[in-house]
Design an enzyme around this catalytic site. Structure first.
Site, PDB file in Angstrom:
ATOM      1  N   LYS A   1       0.849  -1.195   0.000  1.00  0.00           N
ATOM      2  CA  LYS A   1       0.000   0.000   0.000  1.00  0.00           C
ATOM      3  C   LYS A   1       0.882   1.242   0.000  1.00  0.00           C
ATOM      4  O   LYS A   1       1.913   1.287   0.686  1.00  0.00           O
ATOM      5  CB  LYS A   1      -0.909  -0.016   1.234  1.00  0.00           C
ATOM      6  CG  LYS A   1      -1.929   1.109   1.289  1.00  0.00           C
ATOM      7  CD  LYS A   1      -2.878   0.904   2.470  1.00  0.00           C
ATOM      8  CE  LYS A   1      -3.886   2.025   2.604  1.00  0.00           C
ATOM      9  NZ  LYS A   1      -4.847   1.788   3.704  1.00  0.00           N
TER      10      LYS A   1
ATOM     11  N   SER B   1      -9.725   2.191   2.691  1.00  0.00           N
ATOM     12  CA  SER B   1      -8.580   2.942   2.183  1.00  0.00           C
ATOM     13  C   SER B   1      -7.548   2.036   1.526  1.00  0.00           C
ATOM     14  O   SER B   1      -6.765   2.481   0.702  1.00  0.00           O
ATOM     15  CB  SER B   1      -7.932   3.765   3.301  1.00  0.00           C
ATOM     16  OG  SER B   1      -7.210   2.967   4.194  1.00  0.00           O
TER      17      SER B   1
ATOM     18  N   SER C   1      -9.941  -0.794   7.312  1.00  0.00           N
ATOM     19  CA  SER C   1      -9.474  -0.633   5.938  1.00  0.00           C
ATOM     20  C   SER C   1      -8.704  -1.823   5.382  1.00  0.00           C
ATOM     21  O   SER C   1      -8.280  -1.794   4.227  1.00  0.00           O
ATOM     22  CB  SER C   1      -8.618   0.634   5.815  1.00  0.00           C
ATOM     23  OG  SER C   1      -9.435   1.774   5.926  1.00  0.00           O
TER      24      SER C   1
END
Length: 474
Positions: free
Chosen positions: A82, A160, A184
């Protein structure tokens, strides 16, 4: 790799093929890179691909494995990180326009550990701007635009860690790092049909990753299976003196054992009945069926209720106040106006109006709630519920029914609020499909620091089901 099927092999299956010489790390990395350039581009799954680094790491892995130097379960295995995790020399944009050209001259601790384990970085996964730290209202709130769900590109991936969900579901890497402050990892894992583990607070170092809420942020793996998550966690976990909230070296370390999850005392499972105020009937039915699977596998299951308390309110207030501190420079510089989402442009200024006594009061309540949550696990090994109240929802820039300032997809009885606030480990695993063939996820939650039992329950379920083996046709 003549068919798309090998893209969806588990970490263990790929590792076995690498060690037996039926697959090379370079061939696997090249295949994923090509798929990421084509399928990944259509889904907005990545911010940045790292082909030079990936091929260099893959070639080293092939040479080492051939020479008998085996670094462990992730050696030669491709992954995505990420884009809030620092990778030396590459952009780390935090998914936000103000940081579009940001880079760091060091690696996050998780990247260092994966380098030592011989893993292969394919690229940086897309994400919601600032991981939603200043709020957002829809899936378009990102530097790269909305991430599209591989099961139906007109739907969002959720949360997210939106790009990480697309990466895993579409077979663009073997697994991905996600982050979770309040759901998330769990949310995109549920909507994308992945297995996603949010570890106990402090289990995985956050050094070198963007902070939202210092007392709630966690990094964790999103993968095909619960076993894949366990293998990844065995590398990621461990004390880090650079993270002041890292679990001490002498405290209940995570060690993965691949023994049969049916061995040992039978699991005592509580099926939560007082979570979510609404949602698809299919999600509850899928978890009901999962209860029957557990019972046939030897577990005991009974309905239970989580103790009442302002878990969601305390979680949300903690995030708002700590995020105002994390992004203070952005707020005071006025660069919030560059954010994509209108809520993100103003939320920081509002959150700064909270006082120190406000924060301390919430934390006193939080301590009580943590003790209350812990008491549940005196009766149950784990508790289960739908991971999300619905399957994936259509992408839309504005919902006319949304109230001004309403946070996207917030539910006052969401189990991820409880587990996030209290630092509890939880995993979402696929447990069925909606009538339109969109995945449903089941959350399995355990006592703080008991990640092993959560993973054992998830592995037991996946031993007796094949939801995790199904993937979208792309």
């Amino acid at each position: 790799m003549p068919s798309p099927e090998p893209y969806f092999l588990s970490i263990r299956e790929q590792g076995t093929a690498l060690r037996e010489g039926r697959l090379s790390a370079v061939a696997l990395a090249k295949a994923y890179l090509e798929r990421s350039r084509t399928v990944g581009t259509r889904l907005n799954a990545f911010v940045t691909l790292t082909p030079d680094l990936a091929l260099e790491q893959a070639a080293r892995a092939d040479a080492e494995l051939k020479a008998g130097h085996d670094r462990g379960p992730l050696h030669g295995i491709p992954y995505a990180a990420k884009d809030l995790v620092a990778v030396k020399g590459y952009p780390t944009t935090w998914g936000a326009v103000p940081y579009a050209h940001q880079s760091f001259d060091y690696n996050a601790t998780v990247i260092e550990r994966l380098n030592q384990a011989g893993a292969v970085l394919i690229g940086k996964a897309a994400m919601i701007e600032l991981a939603g730290g200043l709020g957002y209202t829809n899936g378009y709130a990102s530097l790269t635009g909305a991430a599209h769900n591989p099961w139906n590109p007109e739907c969002w991936t959720c949360g997210s860690s939106s790009g990480s969900g697309a990466v895993v579901a579409a077979g663009l890497a073997s697994w991905a790092i996600g982050s979770d402050t309040r759901g998330s990892i769990l949310c995109p894992s549920s909507w994308c049909g992945a297995s996603g583990l949010r570890p106990s607070f402090g289990r995985v170092s956050r050094y070198g990753s963007m902070a939202i809420a210092y007392s709630m942020d966690k990094l964790g793996p999103m993968a095909r299976t619960a076993e894949d998550c366990a293998l990844a966690l065995s590398v990621l976990a461990g004390h880090d003196p650079l993270d002041h909230d890292s679990i001490p070296a002498g405290a209940r370390a995570f060690v993965y054992s691949d023994t049969d999850p049916a061995q040992g005392p039978p699991l005592r499972i509580g099926r939560l009945t007082n979570v979510y105020t609404g949602g698809d009937a299919g999600t509850a039915q899928a978890v009901d069926e999962a209860c029957r699977v557990f019972e046939k596998a030897g577990a005991t299951v009974e309905d239970c209720e989580f103790p009442d308390g302002p878990f969601e309110e305390a979680a949300e207030l903690t995030i708002l106040m700590e995020a105002a501190s994390s992004f203070q420079q952005l707020i005071h510089s006025g660069h919030c106006k560059e954010l994509t989402d209108p809520l993100g442009r103003i939320n920081g200024y509002v959150s700064e109006q909270f006082s120190a006594p406000d924060y301390l009061h919430v934390q006193r309540v939080r301590t009580f709630l943590q003790r209350t949550a812990d008491s549940v696990f005196d009766r149950y090994s784990v508790v289960i519920s739908p991971a999300e109240p619905t399957a994936a929802q259509p992408l839309k820039k504005k919902d006319p029914d949304d109230e001004p300032g309403k946070k996207f997809h917030m539910d006052r009885r969401a189990p991820d609020g409880v587990s996030s606030l209290c630092g509890l480990p939880a995993i979402s695993v696929p447990c069925g499909f909606s009538p339109t063939r969109l995945p449903y996820g089941m959350q399995i939650m355990g006592r703080a620091l008991d990640d092993a039992t959560v993973l054992k329950a998830a592995r037991l379920f996946q031993t007796h089901t094949d939801w995790h083996q199904q993937h979208p046709s792309i």
